[in-house]
Design an enzyme around this catalytic site. Structure first.
Site, PDB file in Angstrom:
ATOM      1  N   ASP A 192       0.935  -1.283  -0.155  1.00 56.43           N
ATOM      2  CA  ASP A 192      -0.021  -0.088   0.124  1.00 56.43           C
ATOM      3  C   ASP A 192       0.933   1.229  -0.104  1.00 56.43           C
ATOM      4  O   ASP A 192       0.366   2.234   0.783  1.00 56.43           O
ATOM      5  CB  ASP A 192      -0.986   0.148   1.275  1.00 56.43           C
ATOM      6  CG  ASP A 192      -2.171  -1.049   1.104  1.00 56.43           C
ATOM      7  OD1 ASP A 192      -1.956  -1.942   0.249  1.00 56.43           O
ATOM      8  OD2 ASP A 192      -2.905  -1.371   2.308  1.00 56.43           O
ATOM      9  N   LYS A 220      -6.637  -5.229  -3.120  1.00 47.35           N
ATOM     10  CA  LYS A 220      -7.044  -5.638  -2.201  1.00 47.35           C
ATOM     11  C   LYS A 220      -8.587  -4.849  -1.356  1.00 47.35           C
ATOM     12  O   LYS A 220      -8.182  -3.429  -1.233  1.00 47.35           O
ATOM     13  CB  LYS A 220      -6.077  -6.047  -1.033  1.00 47.35           C
ATOM     14  CG  LYS A 220      -5.434  -4.925  -0.443  1.00 47.35           C
ATOM     15  CD  LYS A 220      -4.253  -5.298   0.495  1.00 47.35           C
ATOM     16  CE  LYS A 220      -3.669  -4.234   1.314  1.00 47.35           C
ATOM     17  NZ  LYS A 220      -4.447  -3.503   2.285  1.00 47.35           N
ATOM     18  N   CYS A 270      -2.306  -2.407   7.887  1.00 45.22           N
ATOM     19  CA  CYS A 270      -2.429  -3.379   6.842  1.00 45.22           C
ATOM     20  C   CYS A 270      -1.202  -4.211   6.765  1.00 45.22           C
ATOM     21  O   CYS A 270      -1.230  -5.324   6.421  1.00 45.22           O
ATOM     22  CB  CYS A 270      -2.389  -2.416   5.478  1.00 45.22           C
ATOM     23  SG  CYS A 270      -3.937  -1.731   5.120  1.00 45.22           S
TER      24      CYS A 270
END
Length: 226
Positions: free
Chosen positions: A24, A129, A162
């Site tokens: 990310d 995701k 995350c």
């Protein structure tokens, strides 16, 4: 095989069955003026990870390690975003709302994409995701199995959200995870420190923690021996 000093103890890996996971590293989270900063966060806490991660990418690509990137984001119609996630915080700053770099955390928007400094190389998979963990509702598990991966070197943001969720998911699936302390970041220094401690606690309950330089040194030394 290669071994490096880590917490809580030495981490041993085979480069042939190891992949780098970059979680990310998106404009919405890292860039000044982006979504993360509009929430009042100090993006400098995340941007300190860019330089060591860029160096790590160079080393892993040169060694032939698979590199896998992830992006958190949702379909434009928000059909993959449950109410518990969607209805959080100020309505003007929620997922799908107009943001400084397009609709917030929506696939295809400028802010959703990975920062230029860490852009995927041709052929490197990018996993989109809808959740915090990289295994939930994605093809990541199948991709790793197909490549025979058993060890994951984990980088990205944020450490306590995350990154932690993905490492926990990976640990439950039997992967041996090494989290690189200088290549993961949190907006909150206290969360960064505690998040790393939690990974290595109790003999490595979720994995190992080390610096990127220690990993790169061990990787390059192992290749010189082959």
């Amino acid at each position: 095989m290669a071994t490096l000093d880590a917490l809580p103890g030495p981490y041993t890996f085979d480069p042939a069955t190891t992949a780098l996971l970059v979680i990310d590293m998106q404009r919405d989270f890292l860039e000044p003026g982006g979504f993360g900063e509009t929430l009042g966060n100090d993006v400098g806490q995340l941007r300190r990870t860019i330089e060591p991660t860029a160096a790590l990418l160079v080393a892993c690509r040169a060694a032939g390690l698979p590199v896998i990137h992830t992006r958190e984001g949702h379909l434009p119609d928000l059909s993959d975003c449950p109410p518990a996630k969607l209805n959080r915080g100020d309505p003007s700053m929620r997922i799908g709302a107009p943001g400084p770099m397009g609709r917030i955390l929506i696939r295809g928007e400028h802010g959703h994409d990975i920062i230029d400094e860490l852009a995927p190389a041709p052929g490197e998979p990018v996993i989109d995701k809808p959740g915090k963990g990289a295994f939930y509702a994605t093809e990541l598990g199948e991709l790793l199995t197909a490549r025979g991966i058993v060890s994951l070197v984990v980088t990205g943001v944020t450490t306590e959200v995350c990154v932690h969720t993905t490492v926990r998911e990976a640990n439950d699936r039997g992967y041996e995870c090494l989290v690189l302390s200088d290549c993961v970041g949190s907006y909150f220094p206290e969360f960064q420190e505690t998040g790393l401690k939690m990974i290595a606690a109790q003999g490595g309950i979720f994995g190992w923690v080390a610096s990127s330089t220690a990993f790169i040194t061990a990787l390059q030394a192992s290749l010189q021996r082959t």
